[in-house]
Design an enzyme around this catalytic site. Sequence first.
Site, short mmCIF file in Angstrom:
data_model
loop_
_atom_site.label_atom_id
_atom_site.label_comp_id
_atom_site.label_asym_id
_atom_site.label_seq_id
_atom_site.Cartn_x
_atom_site.Cartn_y
_atom_site.Cartn_z
N TYR A 125 75.45 -33.59 66.17
CA TYR A 125 74.44 -33.84 65.13
C TYR A 125 73.46 -34.93 65.60
CZ TYR A 125 72.61 -35.15 60.47
OH TYR A 125 71.79 -35.42 59.39
N VAL B 125 66.12 -20.39 59.73
CA VAL B 125 65.10 -21.04 60.58
C VAL B 125 65.44 -20.92 62.07
CG1 VAL B 125 64.22 -22.67 58.85
CG2 VAL B 125 66.16 -23.35 60.31
N THR C 78 71.01 -33.65 68.15
CA THR C 78 69.90 -32.83 67.62
C THR C 78 68.85 -33.72 66.97
OG1 THR C 78 70.93 -32.45 65.42
CG2 THR C 78 71.38 -30.83 67.16
#
Length: 244
Positions: free
Chosen positions: A152, A61, A155
Amino acid sequence: MKTVLITGASRGIGRATSLKLSEEGQYNIVLNYNNSKKEALLLEEELLNRGVKALALKADVSDLAQVKDMFAEIKSKFGGVDILINNAGISHSAQFQDLSPEKWDEIFSINVGGVFNTIHCALEYMLSNKSGVILNFSSIWGSHGASCEVSYAATKGAIEAITKSLALELAPSNIRVNAIAPGTVNTDMMKTYSMDDIKLICKEIPMMRMAEPEEIAELVKFLISDKNSYMTGQIISPTGGMGV
Ligand code: NAP
């Protein structure tokens, strides 16, 4: 029949979601995978055996060219994507000073870049159709923050901002955009933790356990359905009470 694309459908929450949606009998299901080809093809076979029009497609992706090719294939098979579930993601634990610029770029290109790429490709059809559903995956850490999970969490914070902003922009076009922000879910993603760490994490959860992927899939089923016709721009958090 509506066509659903689930990114990262080969394992974990994406896999459980594919199986859950296959029970509905109202979706063509596109199973995106990147590395787990064997798992994705077995899942495709299982759904085909259930009478579902399923299609497993490989695409990283984070790579726009691969995502474009995937959407071209979906267009030729099913016309377009009515429902986009941006589930693919990676996590990373490290103290901030040990976080390399390369890791920072990698996690942003998959978790945030991936969402940008798929939405970009999906919108062409959704806008011309004046209809669509986009469901992104955040995490409780996206709004609460987490020690040693800065990249993390960052994001996921970005994904929540994208979700709310796009919901406002796309509401007049009858496209709903929401996100799920789970606490901890019993998938491979949690296997980076030791059993002792998991016990400590569960102690912090009021329900004293992680969610099972099937419980998240049940929520996905409702959020993408026509029954959920008036909700947009929302971040729904199944956390077993964590963060309340
Ligand atoms: P998982 O079991 O680790 O599975 C991750 C999935 O993402 C795999 O199917 C993997 O596909 C796919 N993926 C990773 N990189 C990709 C890429 N570049 N292109 C395409 N697919 C890619 O994770 P999970 O627990 O099911 O997590 C699903 C989502 O929920 C993620 O967005 C995660 O951040 C979020 N979430 C999880 C938890 C948790 O505790 N598990 C909590 C909060 C939020 P391949 O194997 O085919 O490469």
